[in-house]
Design a protein around this motif. Structure first.
Motif, PDB file in Angstrom:
ATOM      1  N   THR A 156       0.807  -1.226   0.000  1.00  0.00           N
ATOM      2  CA  THR A 156       0.000   0.000   0.000  1.00  0.00           C
ATOM      3  C   THR A 156       0.842   1.279   0.000  1.00  0.00           C
ATOM      4  N   PRO A 157       1.894   1.421   0.838  1.00  0.00           N
ATOM      5  CA  PRO A 157       2.712   2.640   0.770  1.00  0.00           C
ATOM      6  C   PRO A 157       3.348   2.857  -0.608  1.00  0.00           C
ATOM      7  N   LEU A 158       3.715   1.765  -1.278  1.00  0.00           N
ATOM      8  CA  LEU A 158       4.294   1.903  -2.615  1.00  0.00           C
ATOM      9  C   LEU A 158       3.260   2.398  -3.621  1.00  0.00           C
ATOM     10  N   TYR A 159       1.981   1.996  -3.424  1.00  0.00           N
ATOM     11  CA  TYR A 159       0.939   2.496  -4.319  1.00  0.00           C
ATOM     12  C   TYR A 159       0.834   4.021  -4.242  1.00  0.00           C
ATOM     13  N   PHE A 160       1.065   4.568  -3.045  1.00  0.00           N
ATOM     14  CA  PHE A 160       0.984   6.014  -2.867  1.00  0.00           C
ATOM     15  C   PHE A 160       2.273   6.719  -3.283  1.00  0.00           C
ATOM     16  N   ALA A 161       3.359   5.968  -3.348  1.00  0.00           N
ATOM     17  CA  ALA A 161       4.644   6.553  -3.781  1.00  0.00           C
ATOM     18  C   ALA A 161       4.807   6.520  -5.293  1.00  0.00           C
ATOM     19  N   ALA A 162       4.207   5.524  -5.953  1.00  0.00           N
ATOM     20  CA  ALA A 162       4.425   5.315  -7.388  1.00  0.00           C
ATOM     21  C   ALA A 162       4.045   6.515  -8.261  1.00  0.00           C
ATOM     22  N   PRO A 163       2.883   7.189  -8.044  1.00  0.00           N
ATOM     23  CA  PRO A 163       2.566   8.345  -8.899  1.00  0.00           C
ATOM     24  C   PRO A 163       3.619   9.446  -8.814  1.00  0.00           C
ATOM     25  N   ALA A 164       4.130   9.709  -7.602  1.00  0.00           N
ATOM     26  CA  ALA A 164       5.190  10.718  -7.445  1.00  0.00           C
ATOM     27  C   ALA A 164       6.466  10.259  -8.130  1.00  0.00           C
ATOM     28  N   CYS A 165       6.795   8.971  -8.007  1.00  0.00           N
ATOM     29  CA  CYS A 165       7.995   8.434  -8.665  1.00  0.00           C
ATOM     30  C   CYS A 165       7.886   8.556 -10.177  1.00  0.00           C
ATOM     31  N   PHE A 166       6.691   8.345 -10.698  1.00  0.00           N
ATOM     32  CA  PHE A 166       6.453   8.486 -12.141  1.00  0.00           C
ATOM     33  C   PHE A 166       6.769   9.907 -12.596  1.00  0.00           C
ATOM     34  N   TYR A 167       6.230  10.884 -11.892  1.00  0.00           N
ATOM     35  CA  TYR A 167       6.480  12.287 -12.243  1.00  0.00           C
ATOM     36  C   TYR A 167       7.957  12.645 -12.080  1.00  0.00           C
ATOM     37  N   LEU A 168       8.556  12.235 -10.967  1.00  0.00           N
ATOM     38  CA  LEU A 168       9.960  12.575 -10.700  1.00  0.00           C
ATOM     39  C   LEU A 168      10.901  11.883 -11.685  1.00  0.00           C
ATOM     40  N   TYR A 169      10.572  10.654 -12.080  1.00  0.00           N
ATOM     41  CA  TYR A 169      11.421   9.947 -13.045  1.00  0.00           C
ATOM     42  C   TYR A 169      11.465  10.703 -14.369  1.00  0.00           C
ATOM     43  N   VAL A 170      10.297  11.098 -14.855  1.00  0.00           N
ATOM     44  CA  VAL A 170      10.247  11.825 -16.129  1.00  0.00           C
ATOM     45  C   VAL A 170      10.960  13.168 -15.998  1.00  0.00           C
ATOM     46  N   SER A 171      10.740  13.874 -14.890  1.00  0.00           N
ATOM     47  CA  SER A 171      11.379  15.176 -14.687  1.00  0.00           C
ATOM     48  C   SER A 171      12.894  15.060 -14.647  1.00  0.00           C
ATOM     49  N   HIS A 172      13.398  14.053 -13.920  1.00  0.00           N
ATOM     50  CA  HIS A 172      14.844  13.887 -13.793  1.00  0.00           C
ATOM     51  C   HIS A 172      15.455  13.246 -15.028  1.00  0.00           C
ATOM     52  N   PHE A 173      14.651  12.583 -15.823  1.00  0.00           N
ATOM     53  CA  PHE A 173      15.141  12.076 -17.104  1.00  0.00           C
ATOM     54  C   PHE A 173      15.383  13.244 -18.055  1.00  0.00           C
ATOM     55  N   ILE A 174      14.471  14.228 -18.017  1.00  0.00           N
ATOM     56  CA  ILE A 174      14.603  15.401 -18.883  1.00  0.00           C
ATOM     57  C   ILE A 174      15.755  16.285 -18.426  1.00  0.00           C
ATOM     58  N   ASN A 175      15.850  16.507 -17.123  1.00  0.00           N
ATOM     59  CA  ASN A 175      16.951  17.291 -16.545  1.00  0.00           C
ATOM     60  C   ASN A 175      17.652  16.450 -15.484  1.00  0.00           C
ATOM     61  N   PRO A 176      18.644  15.656 -15.900  1.00  0.00           N
ATOM     62  CA  PRO A 176      19.265  14.687 -14.978  1.00  0.00           C
ATOM     63  C   PRO A 176      19.895  15.346 -13.766  1.00  0.00           C
ATOM     64  N   ASP A 177      19.781  14.641 -12.638  1.00  0.00           N
ATOM     65  CA  ASP A 177      20.396  15.067 -11.395  1.00  0.00           C
ATOM     66  C   ASP A 177      20.838  13.809 -10.659  1.00  0.00           C
ATOM     67  N   LYS A 178      21.989  13.885  -9.998  1.00  0.00           N
ATOM     68  CA  LYS A 178      22.546  12.714  -9.323  1.00  0.00           C
ATOM     69  C   LYS A 178      21.867  12.412  -7.988  1.00  0.00           C
ATOM     70  N   LYS A 179      21.116  13.350  -7.470  1.00  0.00           N
ATOM     71  CA  LYS A 179      20.392  13.080  -6.239  1.00  0.00           C
ATOM     72  C   LYS A 179      19.105  13.880  -6.213  1.00  0.00           C
ATOM     73  N   LEU A 180      18.201  13.460  -5.353  1.00  0.00           N
ATOM     74  CA  LEU A 180      16.897  14.092  -5.251  1.00  0.00           C
ATOM     75  C   LEU A 180      16.990  15.314  -4.338  1.00  0.00           C
ATOM     76  N   PRO A 181      16.652  16.529  -4.837  1.00  0.00           N
ATOM     77  CA  PRO A 181      16.666  17.710  -3.957  1.00  0.00           C
ATOM     78  C   PRO A 181      15.735  17.515  -2.761  1.00  0.00           C
ATOM     79  N   TYR A 182      16.088  18.145  -1.655  1.00  0.00           N
ATOM     80  CA  TYR A 182      15.324  17.960  -0.422  1.00  0.00           C
ATOM     81  C   TYR A 182      13.844  18.293  -0.596  1.00  0.00           C
ATOM     82  N   LYS A 183      13.540  19.350  -1.347  1.00  0.00           N
ATOM     83  CA  LYS A 183      12.139  19.757  -1.483  1.00  0.00           C
ATOM     84  C   LYS A 183      11.302  18.708  -2.224  1.00  0.00           C
ATOM     85  N   GLU A 184      11.953  17.900  -3.071  1.00  0.00           N
ATOM     86  CA  GLU A 184      11.211  16.894  -3.822  1.00  0.00           C
ATOM     87  C   GLU A 184      10.836  15.682  -2.968  1.00  0.00           C
ATOM     88  N   TRP A 185      11.439  15.557  -1.802  1.00  0.00           N
ATOM     89  CA  TRP A 185      11.029  14.497  -0.884  1.00  0.00           C
ATOM     90  C   TRP A 185       9.630  14.740  -0.342  1.00  0.00           C
TER      91      TRP A 185
END
Length: 394
Positions: free
Chosen positions: A69-98
């Motif tokens: 269940t927690p992964l179900y709630f994390a997956a939509p955010a991961c989908f958005y963040l994956y596409v965003s970081h694919f377009i503008n790569p970054d080696k780590k996740l900024p604190y605000k994106e957590w």
């Protein structure tokens, strides 16, 4: 039902394989690897729970439902963040994106078996999953109210789906990439496939209660078949399969002094492989590289790596790197960026009145504005505006 369970089992296997490979991959961008791994593992959880429901395995169903269940709630955010970081790569996740993972944290609190937690009616939950699939469970499944799941999860899916498409459609990177670029092919395939599966999960709402069981079976079969078709397609696209799923590539590691070090991957000695090339052969390879860049403009592909150049020339990566380092006397990244800066310098005077520096930089093959500015300063000694102002004066 047996055929449906067989299809579901196949999908579970592939999703688990890809997710674990990404979690433990030692190459590529770790942020992208982990985000995509969570997406696949969450989808694996959905398929596993569906398999347990269809197999009437009520003993294990509650445990796995709460586990994922927690992964179900994390997956939509991961989908958005994956596409965003694919377009503008970054080696780590900024604190605000957590902050995107706050719903997942609430879901963890929700499923913990607290002493004061209400009794969960798993029989009704299982029946609702059978009738409505996993997105629309109206029965309480933890300490938080039932609408956390029945309203919150669909809202997250639709909200992040809309945000992701907005990000894609407004991305200069994707607009500027050539059609043959592997990165563009992969990210568009990924977004379209994810959109299909997320929207399919809402289809049970369109069927009536009388024919819902039959309709749900059809939806599941179609989803499984489409997923199998996508997997087969990817398996027949080696550039996508190896670059983003099996062996993520994020460029060649650069050793000290900016020189690229070629590791012998056939031996576990940790030593550098000795390259033996005759001077005439090295010079011929260097000339072929220059001619290839002039003819095909491969540097405009933002994801272009040394492995791609080696494949174009049908030589080993070791030889390719050796020639660039020792004959051309640059590391691969500086060499490619030199072509991109040269291309930018010819395009900027022509398009500056209608395009931003960032847009022209993306069109020139740069993934991010920061990378472009660093490369431009390194190549010319000046920032773009100062460089072109000086050029006008002269």
């Amino acid at each position: 039902m047996g055929f449906l369970n067989f299809l579901t089992s196949i999908i579970c296997f592939f999703l688990l394989l890809f997710s674990f490979n990404l979690f433990f991959a030692k190459r590529g961008n770790p942020v992208l690897n982990y985000l995509l791994g969570v997406i696949f593992f969450s989808r694996f959880g959905q398929m596993l729970v569906l398999l347990l429901v269809n197999s009437k395995q009520q003993t294990y169903f509650p445990f796995f439902h709460q586990l994922f269940t927690p992964l179900y709630f994390a997956a939509p955010a991961c989908f958005y963040l994956y596409v965003s970081h694919f377009i503008n790569p970054d080696k780590k996740l900024p604190y605000k994106e957590w902050l995107h993972f706050i719903p997942a944290a609430l879901a963890i609190i929700h499923v913990i078996p607290w002493p004061f937690a209400p009794v969960i009616n798993w029989h009704d939950i299982l029946k609702q999953i059978t009738d409505n699939k996993q997105l629309f469970i109206n029965e309480r499944s933890g300490i938080l109210p039932a609408y956390l799941y029945s309203v919150g999860r669909p809202a997250l899916v639709l909200g992040y789906l809309a945000a992701t498409w907005y990000r894609v459609l407004n991305s200069e990177v994707l607009k500027a990439k050539p059609k043959a670029d592997t990165g563009k092919k992969w990210i568009l395939l990924f977004v379209k496939a994810a959109t299909f599966f997320q929207l399919v999960s809402f289809l049970p709402l369109l069927s009536t209660s009388q024919d819902r069981t039959y309709a749900n079976s059809i939806f599941v079969i179609i989803s499984c078949l489409v997923l199998i078709v996508i997997v087969v397609f990817i398996l027949h696209q080696p550039d996508i399969f190896y670059r983003y799923l099996i062996t993520p590539i994020d460029g060649i590691k650069v050793a000290d002094k900016g020189q690229e070090r070629v590791e012998d991957t056939t031996l576990n000695t940790g030593s550098t492989k000795k390259i033996i090339l005759l001077p005439e052969q090295s010079a011929a390879y260097a000339a072929e590289m220059e001619a290839l860049m002039a003819a095909k403009k491969l540097y405009l592909i933002s994801d272009f790596q040394i492995v791609d150049l080696a494949a174009e020339m049908n030589i080993s990566v070791h030889h390719c790197s050796f020639v660039i380092n020792n004959v051309i006397d640059k590391n691969f990244r500086d060499w490619i960026n030199g072509y991109r800066i040269s291309y930018f310098s010819t395009q900027y005077p022509l398009h500056a009145h209608k395009m931003t520096i960032e847009a022209i930089a993306h069109e020139s093959g740069f993934k991010s504005l920061a990378t472009f500015y660093n490369a431009f300063k390194k190549e010319t000694g000046l920032m773009p505006k100062a460089y072109f102002s000086q050029k006008k004066v002269s």
